[in-house]
Design an enzyme around this catalytic site. Structure first.
Site, PDB file in Angstrom:
ATOM      1  N   ASP A  46      49.030  29.774  41.039  1.00  0.00           N
ATOM      2  CA  ASP A  46      49.282  31.349  41.307  1.00  0.00           C
ATOM      3  C   ASP A  46      50.297  31.759  40.741  1.00  0.00           C
ATOM      4  O   ASP A  46      51.399  31.812  41.131  1.00  0.00           O
ATOM      5  CB  ASP A  46      49.018  31.425  42.842  1.00  0.00           C
ATOM      6  CG  ASP A  46      48.418  32.712  43.370  1.00  0.00           C
ATOM      7  OD1 ASP A  46      48.931  33.932  42.798  1.00  0.00           O
ATOM      8  OD2 ASP A  46      47.645  32.615  44.139  1.00  0.00           O
ATOM      9  N   ASP A  52      48.162  37.072  40.470  1.00  0.00           N
ATOM     10  CA  ASP A  52      48.115  38.091  41.636  1.00  0.00           C
ATOM     11  C   ASP A  52      48.300  39.473  41.050  1.00  0.00           C
ATOM     12  O   ASP A  52      49.209  39.733  40.438  1.00  0.00           O
ATOM     13  CB  ASP A  52      49.327  37.598  42.328  1.00  0.00           C
ATOM     14  CG  ASP A  52      49.307  38.312  43.617  1.00  0.00           C
ATOM     15  OD1 ASP A  52      48.280  38.072  44.661  1.00  0.00           O
ATOM     16  OD2 ASP A  52      50.164  39.092  44.229  1.00  0.00           O
ATOM     17  N   GLU A 102      43.578  38.527  39.414  1.00  0.00           N
ATOM     18  CA  GLU A 102      43.156  39.453  40.662  1.00  0.00           C
ATOM     19  C   GLU A 102      42.978  40.954  40.548  1.00  0.00           C
ATOM     20  O   GLU A 102      44.002  41.477  40.011  1.00  0.00           O
ATOM     21  CB  GLU A 102      44.260  38.974  41.871  1.00  0.00           C
ATOM     22  CG  GLU A 102      43.511  39.581  43.249  1.00  0.00           C
ATOM     23  CD  GLU A 102      44.635  39.626  44.369  1.00  0.00           C
ATOM     24  OE1 GLU A 102      44.104  39.679  45.434  1.00  0.00           O
ATOM     25  OE2 GLU A 102      45.771  39.871  44.056  1.00  0.00           O
ATOM     26  N   HIS A 160      41.671  34.028  50.878  1.00  0.00           N
ATOM     27  CA  HIS A 160      42.534  34.167  51.523  1.00  0.00           C
ATOM     28  C   HIS A 160      42.924  35.481  52.365  1.00  0.00           C
ATOM     29  O   HIS A 160      43.889  35.702  53.095  1.00  0.00           O
ATOM     30  CB  HIS A 160      43.849  33.184  51.358  1.00  0.00           C
ATOM     31  CG  HIS A 160      44.480  34.026  50.197  1.00  0.00           C
ATOM     32  ND1 HIS A 160      44.129  34.174  49.152  1.00  0.00           N
ATOM     33  CD2 HIS A 160      45.851  34.690  50.214  1.00  0.00           C
ATOM     34  CE1 HIS A 160      45.028  34.961  48.034  1.00  0.00           C
ATOM     35  NE2 HIS A 160      46.017  35.192  48.935  1.00  0.00           N
ATOM     36  N   ASP A 161      42.527  36.612  51.648  1.00  0.00           N
ATOM     37  CA  ASP A 161      42.672  37.984  52.080  1.00  0.00           C
ATOM     38  C   ASP A 161      41.388  38.460  52.512  1.00  0.00           C
ATOM     39  O   ASP A 161      41.775  39.843  53.257  1.00  0.00           O
ATOM     40  CB  ASP A 161      43.116  38.805  50.894  1.00  0.00           C
ATOM     41  CG  ASP A 161      44.360  38.344  50.215  1.00  0.00           C
ATOM     42  OD1 ASP A 161      45.082  37.787  50.882  1.00  0.00           O
ATOM     43  OD2 ASP A 161      44.090  38.461  48.794  1.00  0.00           O
TER      44      ASP A 161
HETATM   45  O1  ISL Z   1      44.444  46.770  48.209  1.00  0.00           O
HETATM   46  C1  ISL Z   1      43.675  45.840  48.113  1.00  0.00           C
HETATM   47  C2  ISL Z   1      42.238  45.956  47.706  1.00  0.00           C
HETATM   48  O2  ISL Z   1      42.083  47.382  47.310  1.00  0.00           O
HETATM   49  C3  ISL Z   1      44.354  44.695  48.595  1.00  0.00           C
HETATM   50  O3  ISL Z   1      43.121  43.625  48.971  1.00  0.00           O
HETATM   51  C4  ISL Z   1      45.310  44.129  47.750  1.00  0.00           C
HETATM   52  O4  ISL Z   1      44.873  44.179  46.564  1.00  0.00           O
HETATM   53  C5  ISL Z   1      45.463  42.529  47.903  1.00  0.00           C
HETATM   54  O5  ISL Z   1      45.866  42.223  49.240  1.00  0.00           O
HETATM   55  C6  ISL Z   1      46.275  41.947  47.001  1.00  0.00           C
HETATM   56  O6  ISL Z   1      46.541  40.290  47.430  1.00  0.00           O
HETATM   57  C7  ISL Z   1      47.456  39.621  46.807  1.00  0.00           C
HETATM   58  O7  ISL Z   1      48.630  40.111  46.596  1.00  0.00           O
HETATM   59  C8  ISL Z   1      49.282  40.293  48.080  1.00  0.00           C
HETATM   60  C9  ISL Z   1      49.120  39.012  48.758  1.00  0.00           C
HETATM   61  O8  ISL Z   1      49.771  39.333  50.155  1.00  0.00           O
HETATM   62  C10 ISL Z   1      47.748  38.626  48.774  1.00  0.00           C
HETATM   63  O9  ISL Z   1      47.602  37.339  49.701  1.00  0.00           O
HETATM   64  C11 ISL Z   1      47.239  38.301  47.528  1.00  0.00           C
HETATM   65  O10 ISL Z   1      46.230  37.532  47.237  1.00  0.00           O
HETATM   66  C12 ISL Z   1      50.846  40.302  47.618  1.00  0.00           C
HETATM   67  O11 ISL Z   1      51.256  39.642  46.762  1.00  0.00           O
END
Ligand code: ISL
Length: 528
Positions: free
Chosen positions: A100, A202, A265, A326-327
């Protein structure tokens, strides 16, 4: 094997959240030796690639998404040599390793940021996004932080604000600066040289911000009580056209190695998502498609999106599907245990690389986290946290599910672990785990499922049905997204035998002209 395809096209990606997979050190947090010890399980399951969420040096304010050294493993997870062992042992088992990459921001403890904030004329000042306050002392613009509050943090020492899209401990790098690009591409090369097969990147769409830092407009759809971050539309703070130049440069780093993969992502609407493939497939190999996480669980909605997605993919672009991460709340929590089996059949029969989130193969669901155990920063600031979908993997019925020998794991275990775990489900011929393994093995042994064409048959009421074909052979997939019995009329060409039912009990049954589905049942019919 569909030989004309690459490993990441025909493969199945399994996401490991390393804190929650397997602890071997006894501190209640998973680690790399833990992953190593479970590779046999993953091989048995049949997945062909693992993506490990960040395990680099980090103060863990965002549980690893705040990196203070990209070229080392955090001692909580092990050592560089443990990572080498994971890579080697995975490769021996035919499993690829995807790490990642967190390029949008570092930790505020990263030496680059410590230097950058030390003075206005430090050579690394411009590696981050520093701006003066407005005349009235307020922040440079109205941008918000994803995890609550404004996106600007005042620095007393140098009297400027710095921008952070997430926590204030996660300052955003300035990707307009060529030195930042070079330093970060060096990080990629460091790992690619070590044998890593690819990266999940990310928030790829966040890397470039509007040059003039214009205010984001209000979001007219936002309602009081909703996530305050969505009050503004992030039109100037993310997904800028110039990000594609960065993606193209990043791709060139990967292209200097053999068949490595970039997975982006990308939480952006479809027409913007497909741009991340690049103009001539010179962007990300797979910008993550998150619609199965976000769409309403209805046949029309899903069927219609599949068509739009298939239609929007640029020539030569390879699709992908994600059911959990995980989100977001787990699939079994979103659609219920019975429909989670349908969702698994959908994920593993669609055209495009599936990504499976650890524990979803057992039907693990989110749990309510007791207030004194909540640790996720947005849960603490916004009340919407991600702890519920990050609980420890359920291996067996022993104390703490075989996850840790510590008295208490970092997050509580789901209360059902004594009944729902890999040991119990492996022995149960009707379990969710058995279903996953059967689906994975069927997909991996059939070119039509791995790489065949997709044709929609129905997407109405509770029925979603489609066929997958390759070289004359093929399958029909008929899914009942509802809780009542359904009879589906088939065309004359759609007869065959049932290869797999989500109920795992009708294999070999002949089907012609019509198929009867029980409540919450899906079937894969081998045509011909
Ligand atoms: O804004 C969002 C969707 O429109 C959120 O879902 C956001 O893009 C997402 O939380 C991003 O996630 C990633 O980056 C974060 C981290 O906390 C997450 O776990 C990761 O997957 C910051 O690095």
């Amino acid at each position: 094997m569909a030989k004309e395809h690459l490993w990441w096209q025909t493969g199945i990606v399994y996401q490991i959240y390393p804190r929650s997979f397997q602890d071997t050190s006894g501190n209640g947090v998973g680690d790399l030796p833990g992953i190593l010890s479970r590779l046999d399980y993953l091989q048995w399951l049949g997945v062909t690639a693992i993506w490990i969420s960040p395990c680099f040096r980090s103060p863990m304010k965002d549980f690893g998404y705040d990196v203070s050294d990209y070229r080392d493993i955090d001692p909580l997870f092990g050592t560089l040599s443990d990572m080498d062992d994971v890579i080697a042992a995975a490769h021996e088992r035919g499993i690829r390793v995807i790490l990642d990459f967190v390029p949008n921001h570092t930790s505020d403890q990263h030496p680059w940021f410590i230097e950058s904030r030390s003075s206005r004329d430090n050579p690394k000042r411009d590696w981050y996004i520093w701006r003066d306050a407005k005349a009235d002392g307020s922040p440079p613009n109205n941008w918000l932080a994803n995890f609550g509050g404004i996106g600007w943090q005042w620095d007393e020492h140098t009297n400027q604000f710095y921008y952070h899209a997430f926590l204030r401990e996660q300052p955003d790098l300035n990707w307009r600066n060529p030195e930042v690009r070079e330093a970060m591409f060096g990080v990629l090369r460091f790992w690619l040289d070590r044998g890593v097969d690819g990266f999940r990147v990310d928030v790829l769409y966040h890397l470039i911000k509007d040059e003039q830092l214009r205010d984001n407009p209000e979001n007219p759809k936002w309602e009081e009580g909703e996530n305050p971050y969505r009050r503004l539309k992030a039109v100037y703070s993310s997904d800028q056209d110039e990000v594609h130049d960065v993606v193209r440069e990043m791709r060139r780093v990967f292209d200097s190695y053999d068949d490595r993969v970039i997975i982006g992502e990308t939480y952006v609407p479809l027409r913007r998502l497909v741009k991340y493939y690049g103009e001539n497939n010179d962007g990300a190999h797979m910008p993550f498609n998150f619609q199965l996480l976000l769409l309403e669980w209805r046949a029309e909605r899903i069927g219609e999106f599949i068509d739009r997605y298939e239609g929007a993919l640029p020539e030569g672009a390879w699709p992908n599907w994600v059911l959990g991460n995980h989100d977001y709340p787990r699939v079994a929590w979103r659609v219920g245990a019975a429909q989670a089996r349908i969702a698994a059949m959908l994920l593993l029969t669609l055209r495009g690389t599936p990504t499976l989130y650890y524990g979803d193969e057992l039907g693990m669901a989110d749990i309510e986290i007791p207030p004194d155990r909540v640790v996720d920063p947005p849960a603490l600031t916004l009340g919407v946290g991600r702890d519920g979908e990050r609980t420890p993997m359920q291996w067996d019925a022993s104390p703490n599910a075989g996850f840790t020998s510590a008295e208490e794991p970092w997050l509580p275990l789901a209360p059902d672990y004594a009944a729902q775990n890999t040991a119990v489900q492996r022995e149960d011929t009707l379990s969710m785990l058995t279903l996953h393994r059967r689906l994975i093995h069927l997909r991996q042994s059939e070119d039509a499922l791995m790489a065949g064409t997709y044709h929609r048959m129905y997407a109405e009421g509770d029925i979603l049905a489609y066929s997958r074909r390759h070289n004359g052979g093929g399958f029909a997939v008929i899914l009942n997204l509802g809780g009542s019995e359904q009879v589906v009329e088939l065309g004359p060409a759609d007869s065959g035998r049932i290869a797999l039912s989500t109920h795992l009990d009708r294999e070999g049954d002949e089907v012609s002209s019509r198929v009867k589905l029980r409540p919450d049942e899906g079937v894969i019919i081998r045509l011909g």
